[in-house]
Design a protein around this motif. Structure first.
Motif, short mmCIF file in Angstrom:
data_model
loop_
_atom_site.label_atom_id
_atom_site.label_comp_id
_atom_site.label_asym_id
_atom_site.label_seq_id
_atom_site.Cartn_x
_atom_site.Cartn_y
_atom_site.Cartn_z
N GLY A 238 -0.26 -16.01 -62.24
CA GLY A 238 -1.67 -15.78 -61.99
C GLY A 238 -2.47 -16.92 -61.40
O GLY A 238 -3.65 -16.76 -61.11
N ILE B 210 -2.38 -14.59 -66.61
CA ILE B 210 -2.76 -15.97 -66.91
C ILE B 210 -3.49 -16.06 -68.25
O ILE B 210 -4.35 -15.24 -68.54
CB ILE B 210 -3.63 -16.55 -65.77
CG1 ILE B 210 -3.81 -18.06 -65.93
CG2 ILE B 210 -4.97 -15.84 -65.66
CD1 ILE B 210 -4.37 -18.73 -64.68
N ASP C 182 -6.23 -17.38 -70.75
CA ASP C 182 -7.60 -17.80 -70.52
C ASP C 182 -7.74 -19.32 -70.55
O ASP C 182 -8.45 -19.90 -69.73
CB ASP C 182 -8.52 -17.15 -71.56
CG ASP C 182 -9.98 -17.40 -71.26
OD1 ASP C 182 -10.41 -17.06 -70.14
OD2 ASP C 182 -10.68 -17.96 -72.11
N ASN D 165 -7.07 -21.25 -67.21
CA ASN D 165 -7.89 -21.02 -66.01
C ASN D 165 -8.43 -22.32 -65.43
O ASN D 165 -8.48 -22.49 -64.22
CB ASN D 165 -9.06 -20.08 -66.33
CG ASN D 165 -8.64 -18.63 -66.28
OD1 ASN D 165 -7.60 -18.29 -65.75
ND2 ASN D 165 -9.47 -17.76 -66.83
N GLU E 16 -7.25 -19.38 -61.75
CA GLU E 16 -6.77 -18.02 -61.49
C GLU E 16 -6.95 -17.63 -60.03
O GLU E 16 -7.88 -18.06 -59.35
CB GLU E 16 -7.49 -17.03 -62.40
CG GLU E 16 -8.97 -16.87 -62.09
CD GLU E 16 -9.65 -15.95 -63.08
OE1 GLU E 16 -10.66 -15.34 -62.69
OE2 GLU E 16 -9.20 -15.85 -64.23
N THR F 94 -8.00 -15.01 -57.61
CA THR F 94 -8.85 -13.81 -57.65
C THR F 94 -8.52 -12.82 -56.54
O THR F 94 -9.07 -11.73 -56.51
CB THR F 94 -10.34 -14.21 -57.53
OG1 THR F 94 -10.52 -14.99 -56.32
CG2 THR F 94 -10.77 -15.03 -58.73
N LEU G 288 -5.17 -8.85 -61.79
CA LEU G 288 -5.11 -10.08 -62.59
C LEU G 288 -5.34 -9.73 -64.05
O LEU G 288 -6.34 -9.10 -64.39
CB LEU G 288 -6.17 -11.08 -62.13
CG LEU G 288 -6.14 -12.44 -62.84
CD1 LEU G 288 -4.87 -13.21 -62.52
CD2 LEU G 288 -7.37 -13.26 -62.46
N THR H 20 -5.78 -11.27 -67.81
CA THR H 20 -6.05 -12.46 -68.60
C THR H 20 -5.65 -12.20 -70.05
O THR H 20 -6.01 -11.16 -70.61
CB THR H 20 -7.54 -12.84 -68.53
OG1 THR H 20 -7.91 -13.02 -67.16
CG2 THR H 20 -7.81 -14.13 -69.29
N ARG I 239 1.49 -13.91 -72.31
CA ARG I 239 1.74 -13.98 -70.87
C ARG I 239 3.18 -13.57 -70.56
O ARG I 239 3.42 -12.73 -69.70
CB ARG I 239 1.47 -15.40 -70.39
CG ARG I 239 1.67 -15.62 -68.89
CD ARG I 239 1.72 -17.10 -68.58
NE ARG I 239 0.99 -17.43 -67.38
CZ ARG I 239 0.89 -18.66 -66.89
NH1 ARG I 239 1.43 -19.67 -67.53
NH2 ARG I 239 0.23 -18.89 -65.78
#
Length: 196
Positions: A43, A67, A69, A72, A77, A79, A84, A86, A93
């Motif tokens: 991610g 990914i 949190d 990040n 991340e 986008t 995606l 989280t 993950r």
């Protein structure tokens, strides 16, 4: 034999010291897209993770990023991916990446990449999944690791049939071919043949 339509890529969140790693990571993404194989990865938009995702996206590939949190701020991340996800923890993950993928490939990376690779090959060894697990040996990056794994076999600490479960190739095309031909062992580790 089931065709592998979705592959999780484990790789570094940095680029390394040689341009070949970024070039080949991007090329891996391109090939997956051209083969119609969905990319599942960590991610991030930086390092080899970003390169493989961008390579797939630039060629119309489907890309799913997963990914935690708390990462990040470090991995930043991506986008622009198709989807995606989280999550809260590293374990979440890996579990979700595993759920989305039908095969596993490790590109060059550090401790995190190795931890992810070895967890997945251990799960395969124990019969927890039957997915092909591959090591893409870009620029000989994994030569020493491959030698060490062979040393485990020589020392009697890893069975040859379990060693054979780790598919190794120097090119992504060769590795995908091996993965498409892969058939998991019928008898997982710790189960004797006379028990089934």
């Amino acid at each position: 034999m089931k065709k592998v339509n979705s592959i999780v890529i484990f790789c570094a969140s940095s680029l390394g010291n040689s341009a070949v790693y970024e070039e080949q990571a991007s090329y891996v993404g391109k090939v997956l897209a051209e083969y119609g194989i969905r990319l599942v990865y960590g991610g991030g938009r930086v390092g080899l993770m970003g390169a493989v995702a961008n390579g797939a996206l630039a060629h119309g590939g489907e890309v799913i990023g997963v990914i935690p949190d708390f990462l990040n701020s470090k991995e930043r991340e991506h986008t622009g991916v198709t989807k995606l996800i989280t999550v809260d923890t590293m374990h979440d993950r890996k579990r979700i990446m595993n759920d989305y993928a039908e095969g596993v490939i490790a590109l060059p990376g550090g401790f995190g990449t190795l931890e992810e690779l070895f967890e997945m090959i251990t799960w395969a060894q124990l019969g927890l999944h039957k997915k092909p697990v591959g090591l893409l040996n870009i620029n000989g990056f994994y030569n020493h690791l491959i030698q060490f794994i062979d040393h485990m076999v020589e020392e009697g600490l890893l069975k040859q049939e379990n060693r054979a479960m780790l598919l190794v190739a120097d090119t992504i095309e060769e590795l995908i071919e091996k993965m498409q031909q892969y058939e998991a062992p019928l008898v997982p580790k710790w189960i004797e043949k006379d028990e089934i």
